[in-house]
Motif scaffolding. Sequence first.
Motif, PDB file in Angstrom:
ATOM      1  N   SER A 140      16.692  69.101  97.844  1.00  0.00           N
ATOM      2  CA  SER A 140      15.495  68.268  98.018  1.00  0.00           C
ATOM      3  C   SER A 140      14.761  68.650  99.320  1.00  0.00           C
ATOM      4  CB  SER A 140      15.867  66.781  98.023  1.00  0.00           C
ATOM      5  OG  SER A 140      16.924  66.585  98.927  1.00  0.00           O
ATOM      6  N   THR A 141      15.517  68.945 100.398  1.00  0.00           N
ATOM      7  CA  THR A 141      14.895  69.358 101.665  1.00  0.00           C
ATOM      8  C   THR A 141      14.199  70.698 101.463  1.00  0.00           C
ATOM      9  OG1 THR A 141      16.872  68.454 102.673  1.00  0.00           O
ATOM     10  CG2 THR A 141      15.401  69.631 104.136  1.00  0.00           C
ATOM     11  N   TRP A 142      14.892  71.595 100.778  1.00  0.00           N
ATOM     12  CA  TRP A 142      14.354  72.935 100.494  1.00  0.00           C
ATOM     13  C   TRP A 142      13.017  72.816  99.758  1.00  0.00           C
ATOM     14  CZ3 TRP A 142      13.557  75.269  95.693  1.00  0.00           C
ATOM     15  CH2 TRP A 142      13.368  76.640  95.697  1.00  0.00           C
ATOM     16  N   ARG A 143      12.975  71.896  98.784  1.00  0.00           N
ATOM     17  CA  ARG A 143      11.733  71.718  98.017  1.00  0.00           C
ATOM     18  C   ARG A 143      10.615  71.191  98.900  1.00  0.00           C
ATOM     19  NH1 ARG A 143      10.861  70.743  91.969  1.00  0.00           N
ATOM     20  NH2 ARG A 143       8.811  70.364  92.814  1.00  0.00           N
ATOM     21  N   ARG A 144      10.972  70.210  99.766  1.00  0.00           N
ATOM     22  CA  ARG A 144       9.939  69.626 100.632  1.00  0.00           C
ATOM     23  C   ARG A 144       9.395  70.676 101.589  1.00  0.00           C
ATOM     24  NH1 ARG A 144      13.096  65.386 102.610  1.00  0.00           N
ATOM     25  NH2 ARG A 144      13.872  64.716 100.609  1.00  0.00           N
ATOM     26  N   LEU A 145      10.302  71.509 102.151  1.00  0.00           N
ATOM     27  CA  LEU A 145       9.859  72.541 103.100  1.00  0.00           C
ATOM     28  C   LEU A 145       9.022  73.615 102.405  1.00  0.00           C
ATOM     29  CD1 LEU A 145      13.062  72.876 105.287  1.00  0.00           C
ATOM     30  CD2 LEU A 145      10.865  71.920 105.970  1.00  0.00           C
ATOM     31  N   HIS A 146       9.184  73.718 101.090  1.00  0.00           N
ATOM     32  CA  HIS A 146       8.383  74.697 100.332  1.00  0.00           C
ATOM     33  C   HIS A 146       6.894  74.385 100.416  1.00  0.00           C
ATOM     34  CE1 HIS A 146      10.455  77.881  98.339  1.00  0.00           C
ATOM     35  NE2 HIS A 146       9.495  78.017  97.452  1.00  0.00           N
ATOM     36  N   TRP A 147       6.569  73.096 100.664  1.00  0.00           N
ATOM     37  CA  TRP A 147       5.152  72.722 100.795  1.00  0.00           C
ATOM     38  C   TRP A 147       4.495  73.428 101.972  1.00  0.00           C
ATOM     39  CZ3 TRP A 147       2.221  70.787  97.195  1.00  0.00           C
ATOM     40  CH2 TRP A 147       2.813  70.107  96.144  1.00  0.00           C
ATOM     41  N   LEU A 148       5.315  73.841 102.963  1.00  0.00           N
ATOM     42  CA  LEU A 148       4.762  74.590 104.105  1.00  0.00           C
ATOM     43  C   LEU A 148       4.147  75.902 103.622  1.00  0.00           C
ATOM     44  CD1 LEU A 148       7.559  74.166 106.790  1.00  0.00           C
ATOM     45  CD2 LEU A 148       5.187  73.416 106.982  1.00  0.00           C
TER      46      LEU A 148
END
Length: 415
Positions: A140-148
């Motif tokens: 889930s963190t990985w997905r959120r950081l993908h927004w960068l």
Amino acid sequence: MLRIMPLALLTTLLVGVPVYWAFPEGLGIWRSAAIVSGWLGSGLLLANLLCMIREPWLAKWLGSLERMYGWHHWFGLAAYIVILCHPLALALDAWAEQPALAWAVLAPWQQSWPGWLGWLALLCLMAGMSSALASRTPYSTWRRLHWLLAAAIILAVAHLFVLGLDFPLLWSPLLAIGFILWRVVRADYGLAATPFVVSEVRSPARDIVEVQLAPLSRALDARPGQFVLAAFHDGPNFRGCHEFHPFTISALGALGELSLGIKALGDCTQHLQSLEPGVTASIQGPFGDFLSGQAAGRSLWIAGGIGITPFLARLRAGPPTSPVHLVYLYRGEQDAAYLHELRSFAQSGEHFSLTAGESGSKAPAFSDLIPATPELPGTNCYLCGPPGLVAAAVHYLLAQGVPGGQIHFERFDFR
Ligand SMILES: Cc1cc2nc3c(=O)[nH]c(=O)nc-3n(C[C@H](O)[C@H](O)[C@H](O)COP(=O)(O)OP(=O)(O)OC[C@H]3O[C@@H](n4cnc5c(N)ncnc54)[C@H](O)[C@@H]3O)c2cc1C
């Protein structure tokens, strides 16, 4: 080789056309290198974005969703390296004029809007790439950081607009925005999904539910071995987590029903253990070609835990027409989902045999389970289960002389 052609062709277009249009004439070598690296990088980013679009027809055309995600990573990495060369080449160009100017090019506070936007894009790209490459980051963190990374692309597009773009090159940033919107609206927000409703729920083993879903509008044209992305919504006593997760189809019904066997492996799948009839779901897919085009002749299937689902769907669709031996491994007795059903297939099916057993949490002794017979190297092997088990089984099969091209596996953990 043929499967890679459509993607190779599209990438050549996405990378080649802007580089061709923007190719500088009469400029110094470093200035030219800066312009070419900028457009080369944006072409690679376009190819990267194309590979994250989640549409069944596109995945089929470009090979598979897993292959697209693989290329998505490689294009992203290549774009990142090439784009880093862009400011360096600009600085070298300034250095050739006057060394102090080189520093001015690299110092963001000495710039104006185009420079700031470019730098911000680069910083977002660096932060996004570092998190994308960190394989241990929770999903889930990985997905959120993908927004960068999405932010980096939007800032890079703004950087190009502020610099002033020639009309023929306008399509490139517009296409980038279009690809992002396509992915977000169609896949993440579910516009491409088909509505289903949970019609039945049962628990075949500890921490596993099997959910049958009935189509509310149209059925999916799916085959055993394929997977879908499912998001579950609210029901009479159930609050959905609404996010899409991949699950392999475990059965296909005559009226378009499909079943999914879901093991509690994290927050969402734990919550899904309390699913109930009446809950609505959005389903995207089908994707994947595992077990499709299964070669004639002897086959060996190896399933670990919930990795039994694609094989189960195949057996439920009808008895195999050529000899199949299934090795089914589970941690403990309480985890042995579908074992009765598999045993009854083995008793009634002339071409199907089964070896099932507890393997605890360690990799099993494959030499006991899969004897090194003279037929083994000529057998087609299909594997599905936890990555460690699949890796150990592949290692054993290769060591027994099974050619790599005859070993096929489904990964339950691709990002
Ligand atoms: C092709 C494929 C087929 C699968 N089939 C089945 C199946 O039939 N039955 C089953 O129980 N499980 C299946 N899985 C695994 C299932 O998707 C994950 O267990 C589930 O998504 C975990 O979500 P979570 O929030 O509960 O756990 P988390 O703790 O969020 O995730 C646990 C792990 O699951 C993976 N994962 C989480 N969300 C996603 C996502 N949206 N897309 C891809 N991977 C994700 C990641 O590797 C993550 O590290 C399959 C996965 C893939 C890729």
